[in-house]
Structure formats: structure tokens, C-alpha cells
Design an enzyme around this catalytic site. Structure first.
Site, short mmCIF file in Angstrom:
data_model
loop_
_atom_site.label_atom_id
_atom_site.label_comp_id
_atom_site.label_asym_id
_atom_site.label_seq_id
_atom_site.Cartn_x
_atom_site.Cartn_y
_atom_site.Cartn_z
CG ASP A 1 -2.62 8.31 8.53
OD1 ASP A 1 -2.35 7.11 8.79
OD2 ASP A 1 -2.73 9.20 7.54
CD GLU B 1 -2.80 -0.92 2.39
OE1 GLU B 1 -2.84 -0.07 3.21
OE2 GLU B 1 -3.33 -2.23 2.50
#
Lengths: 398, 258
Positions: free
Chosen positions: B60, B49
Site C-alpha cells: 500500500d 472490499e
């Protein structure tokens, strides 16, 4: 009316703007919040409780003050000031925080988080948390903590935890990122009180509804005083909640000209500004599609304003549609012009406006020469300037 | 038929889980990044990814925020990302997936973005700020050969997971815990309970678990409840500590637990 304004749709879209661009973890909580809010606004008990708080705790209705010397100074239209600076805690932010704290209690949440730029929303949130006995954490950029010290102290005194944010530009945008990250992590126990008409649906419409009390009062007050609607309404725009609040009740009355004033910082040619609607392009940030200041790769641009409350690269999605359909005229005012606005209002009317609100005041210099004597101008004085004294002193003494 | 799905199925049919590794494109440096990605695949990762760096990565945690900022400071933009993807996809048949936030894609232009995905051999995309409700609008022009992977969260509940399963292609990305990436200390029982709910409701897709999976022990814990695992922050942290050259050791450790 055939062309009546009817945004957002049920998906929270203001035309192509708005929506819900958030991690999946937040989708169900947002849907739940929307449902609880839609039910609450139809409940008499909720509506009455909020109205009572607005009156007895917040001090509403706030006055609409005729600015006699200022009017004489320009020698044109009559100028009225909507006095949100007289709200409890010193700005319009409490209008929204009161509404949302009642919803948080309905949702059974024990902990509140908020982001703040100038600290006004942080203070408003810390205030309602103190009043209702909920735990409060406020995210604030390190740069804003530095320039808004009195508000940081107020929040702490009110029992809130102020978490400094050191990522990115260390201002409102980054504080919002951190608040969203906290919410994603603690969503089961926590309600996020967003301070402006920004973020994912239902926040923009919910905050608009809570802030619309400003415009509704102006309508009633100006009709009593002048027996007609104003010709111009001016408000500053960062995220844009005080502006939506005063504009919204007039949106379908096209004879009322609406002016949203953004921060031009050091000048819109310098790259150091936050004139999102003047120079931005559509993008996605903080859960909404809206105008955004960004670079050619879609990275959010660093922005600047002397006023921490306007220092934001995005804007509420409703302002984006109001710009697109040309219902509101968006202009910008520089740091220096805003400081002159502070002086103008303070020395002409004895009212010290917040640096944010001073942008709206400063726009009078541009608008007034075009007005006529039989016209009426209303300026939203969204907050008071005590919190900005350090910045103002530094400027005028240098 | 989805190439990603086929790939996972092929791995599962040999009796093991699939391992997907997240790398922030151009981190720690543009120079040598492709070599890093290739070494990750050689050491036992089944897919890559590739994270498109963004200034405001709100799903995140600190580790990937930092790697994203570093990549941006290195000058990484969408062109670099596609060059990396192309080189990795030419090197290995294992799927390359792009993961990134909506705004840089929007700015690049979705039509351009999709055609560059196809041209550089990208098999799938994961956009964490495009939930199921925004899917139809956002992915309108997406070509069939490119899978859009949707995420399911502990807060989703059965109804939403079914809707997500119906829309997602390639696999369903099961977010193990509420929170941002790199959460670290996962509460084991709670997490298994929430993953099981997702597992039960994902009937049309393979299911990969991600967020907070950092050790071979974590992989063993979740193995009975998924078709594969995704590791991101733990590897980035490892690179921060030991440098990119030591990465294969870390991957081999994870792959040993599959």
C-alpha cells in the site's frame, strides 16, 4: 550423515519457515533473481571475480585473532575472535553486497536500493555502487539516522541518496517496508540488495551463501591453529546474517555448539527488546514466514535495542528452523550488558566492537564459566564500533 | 458457482462495468463506519472490499498506510471487521470481500477466520501477500463458499497469468501498474498494454482492474479492457478531504462512468 541438514527446499522453505509472501508484482523478478543466482554460482568467472573482490577489495580472509588477555580473564576455554570488523567498510556486510552487486550487473539493473538499520549495510551497498558506478538509494528510519550519523554522512559521501523513513517505529522494519515498496514500483530498473538473511526466497539462502565465507575461513584458520574444530561459536542475531555466515559451515558438526545472541534491550520482561527467537511466535513479515514479535492481533510489535542493527521484530527464516530443530541455542543480552561487552573487549584486547557485536562478546560472561580449559570458543566480531561512539559516550558519561 | 462471479456477470449483462469500493475497516472511525459502507453501496457501488488494517501494509501507498494506522489507533481488530462485514452483508445482497495481509489472519487462526467469514456473510478474500505459489498451503482449509481472489501484475507475463486464472475464484484482480496502491499518475498507453495482456490470458474468470484508478475518466479509459474496476485510495483521500458524509457524491461520480 543420515540427519544431514538440507534447508531450504526448492520453494525456499526452511521447514515451515521462509517462502515467498510478496505481492504478485515481485514474483517474476524473484524467480528471475533465483535463476540468475543459481547459474552464477556455478560459473567459474562469477566465482573467481567475487573471490578476487573479497580478497583485494574487502581484505579477506579476515584474521582469527587469539584473545590472550580475555582468555586469561576468564581462566577457562581459549577465546578466538573472528575479525569481521577488519572488513573494508567496517563490518561483514560487504561480503554480501559484493556478491549481490555482481548479480545486479548480470541482471542488467542500473539502480540499487537497500534498507539499513545501523547504516553498515547502507554503507556497504553505497560502497559497491560507487565502485561499480550504479545509482544507489538507501532507506533508513529517522530514529536510526539520528543515532548513526557518521554512517549517514559516509553514505552521502559515497554518492548514495539516503531516504529518511518516518512511518511506524522509524527503524529497520519500516526502512525495509519502504525499500520493498520502492522495489514493487521500480522493479524493471532496480535491484534490491537486502542486507540480511531475511525477505522472500532466494534472499535468505543467497545472503547465507555470500556470508558463509566467514565460517569457511574460521574452519580453515582454527584447524591450522588448533588442529580441531571449536567447541563454541557465538554470534549476535538481528536479521542474523553474520550468525548464519559463521554457523552454516558447522551446522552438520554437532560437536560445535552454536550460540545466537539476540538483543534483550531494557530486559525481556519490559516489552522493550527485540528477542524474536526467545519470545516471538511464527508469523509473516517482509515476504517470509518466520518468528516474529507481534501482538495478540498479529500486528507487528514495536521493538527496542540500543543497537540499531539488531532493532528488528523478525529474524531470518533459517534461524527459525535452527531454533526449532534445536541446532542453535538462542539467548539474549541487555543493552547494559552489551555496553559492558564493549568495554570488556576494548580494554582487554584493544578492539572496539560494534554495539551489535558487543552482544556476542557480552555472552562470554554467561558461557565462559561453563567451559573447560581445553576447549575453544570463537566470537564473531561482526563489525567495529566507531559508528557507535556517540551512543557509547552518552552512556558512559551519564 | 461463485456468488461474486455471478454478481459481476449479472451487472455486465446489463451492459455496464462493476464497481468495487475499498474501505479500510474502521476508518475514519469505528462509530458510523457501517453507515459509511451502506451509503457507498446506496450510491452505486456493486461490492465492498473491507480492508483489514495491518501495521506493515507493504503493498500500500501512503494513503492506505495512513488509513490503516488510523484504524489501528481507533482500536480496530478482526472482531470489529467481522461485525462490520455482518452488518453490511445483512443490509445488502451485494458481495462483501475482505482484503488484508496474511499475518493477522494467521494469528487469528485460519480455521476461525474462514468460519467467521462464512458466518458473517463474507463472500471472498484478497490477500496480496499470498501469491499463487503459496496458495495451496495457505488456503488449505478454505471452504468452497468463500472465494480467494488472486492478483495479476504487469510483471506476471502470460504463463503466470494463466496459472493465476486457474486458481483464482470470484474474479482476477488485475493490478494496473507496478507500484503500491494509490499510484496516482498512470501512464495510459503502458497501462492499457499491460492490462490487455492480462485480459487475453484470463479466460476462466471475470477481471477487475485496480491500483491507481481514481476518476470517472480513468474508468472510461479502462472500460474496454475489463469487467469492472476497483477504487480505494482515491476514496480514502476524498474522505480525508471532505469527510465521510460527502462520500456518496464521489461514488455517484464514479458510477456515472461505468
Amino acid at each position: 550423515m543420515k540427519t544431514s541438514y538440507n534447508y531450504p527446499n526448492s520453494g525456499g522453505k526452511f521447514g515451515p519457515f521462509g517462502g515467498r509472501f510478496v505481492p504478485e508484482t515481485l514474483m517474476k523478478p524473484l524467480i528471475e533473481l533465483e535463476k540468475v543466482y543459481n547459474d552464477a554460482k556455478k560459473e567459474k568467472t562469477f566465482v573467481n571475480e567475487l573471490a578476487l573482490l573479497q580478497k583485494d577489495y574487502n581484505g579477506r580472509p579476515t584474521p582469527l585473532t587469539f584473545a590472550g588477555r580475555l582468555t586469561k580473564h576468564f581462566g577457562r576455554a581459549k577465546i578466538y575472535l573472528k575479525r569481521e570488523d577488519l572488513c573494508h567498510t567496517g563490518a561483514h556486510k560487504l561480503n554480501n553486497a559484493l556478491g549481490q552487486i555482481l548479480l545486479a550487473i548480470k541482471l542488467g539493473k542500473k539502480r540499487i536500493i537497500a534498507e539499513t538499520g545501523a547504516g553498515q549495510h547502507g554503507v556497504a551497498t553505497a560502497t559497491v555502487c560507487a565502485k561499480f558506478g550504479l545509482q544507489c538509494t538507501v532507506y533508513m528510519g529517522e530514529e536510526d539516522i539520528e543515532r548513526q550519523k557518521p554512517n549517514v554522512f559516509r553514505m552521502k559521501l559515497l554518492g548514495a541518496e539516503v531516504k529518511p523513513v518516518s512511518s511506524g517505529s522509524k527503524t529497520l522494519k519500516d526502512a525495509t517496508n519502504e525499500a520493498i515498496r520502492d522495489w514493487v514500483t521500480n522493479v524493471e530498473t532496480t535491484h534490491y540488495i537486502i542486507g540480511s538473511v531475511v525477505g522472500p526466497h532466494p534472499y535468505p539462502v543467497m545472503v547465507r551463501d555470500f556470508q558463509s565465507v566467514i565460517g569457511k575461513e574460521v574452519w580453515k584458520q582454527i584447524m591450522e591453529r588448533e588442529k580441531k574444530l571449536p567447541d563454541h561459536i557465538i554470534a549476535c542475531v538481528g536479521g542474523g546474517s553474520n550468525a548464519i555466515g559463521i554457523f552454516y559451515p558447522f551446522v552438520n558438526n554437532r560437536e560445535v555448539n552454536l550460540h545466537g545472541i539476540e538483543a534483550a534491550g531494557l530486559g525481556i520482561d519490559t516489552g522493550k527488546h527485540c528477542a524474536t527467537l526467545t519470545l516471538g511466535t511464527p508469523g509473516i513479515l517482509h515476504g517470509m514466514k518466520t518468528f516474529l514479535l507481534q501482538d495478540e492481533y498479529g500486528q507487528v510489535a514495536p521493538v527496542h535495542s540500543i543497537s540499531a542493527g539488531l532493532d528488528y521484530p523478525g529474524v531470518g527464516p533459517e534461524h527459525s528452523i535452527l531454533k526449532q530443530i534445536k541446532r542453535v541455542k538462542y539467548s539474549s543480552v541487555t543493552d547494559t550488558e552489551a555496553l559492558e561487552g564493549v568495554k570488556l573487549l576494548t580494554q582487554m584486547e584493544g578492539i572496539l566492537p560494534a554495539l551489535e557485536s558487543a552482544h556476542a562478546v557480552a555472552y562470554l560472561n554467561k558461557l565462559m564459566p561453563k567451559t573447560k580449559k581445553d576447549q575453544i570458543v570463537v566470537v564473531n566480531v561482526s563489525g567495529r564500533g566507531d559508528k557507535d561512539l556517540n551512543t557509547i559516550i552518552n552512556h558512559f558519561e551519564n | 458457482m461463485s456468488a461474486i462471479r455471478n454478481h459481476i456477470e449479472g451487472i455486465n449483462s446489463t451492459g455496464r462495468l462493476a464497481l468495487s469500493i475499498f474501505l479500510t475497516a474502521g476508518f475514519p472511525a469505528i462509530e458510523g463506519f457501517t453507515r459509511l459502507a451502506k451509503s457507498v453501496l446506496d450510491a452505486g457501488a456493486d461490492m465492498i472490499e473491507l480492508g483489514i488494517p495491518f501495521s506493515d501494509p507493504l503493498a500500500d501507498g501512503p494513503v492506505i498506510q495512513h488509513s490503516s494506522m488510523k484504524a489501528l489507533a481507533n482500536g480496530v481488530n478482526m472482531k470489529n471487521v467481522f461485525l462490520f462485514a455482518d452488518e453490511i452483508a445483512s443490509y445488502s445482497a451485494k458481495p462483501v470481500i475482505l482484503m488484508g495481509y496474511a499475518n493477522p489472519l494467521l494469528k487469528y487462526g485460519l480455521t476461525n477466520f474462514y468460519s467467521d467469514c462464512i458466518n458473517s456473510g463474507v463472500k471472498g478474500i484478497i490477500i496480496p501477500d499470498i501469491p499463487a505459489e503459496e496458495y495451496d498451503d495457505f488456503f488449505k482449509g478454505k471452504p468452497k463458499g468463500l472465494d480467494a481472489v488472486l492478483l495479476a501484475a504487469p510483471t506476471s507475463g502470460s504463463e503466470r497469468i494463466k496459472m493465476i486464472d486457474a486458481k483464482s475464484r470470484g474474479f482476477v484482480y488485475c493490478v494496473s501498474t507496478t507500484g503500491t496502491t494509490g499510484a496516482g499518475s498512470i501512464k495510459k498507453d503502458e497501462t492499457i498494454k499491460s492490462i490487455s495482456v492480462t485480459r487475453k490470458n484470463v479466460t476462466q474468470n471475470k477481471m477487475m482492474v485496480g491500483f491507481g484508478i481514481s476518476t470517472p475518466e480513468d474508468i472510461k479509459t479502462f472500460a474496454p479492457y475489463c469487467d469492472g474496476v476497483i477504487v480505494g485510495s482515491a476514496l480514502i483521500k476524498y474522505i480525508n478531504n471532505y469527510g465521510p458524509l460527502e462520500t456518496p457524491d464521489f461514488i455517484r461520480g464514479l458510477a456515472g462512468a461505468l
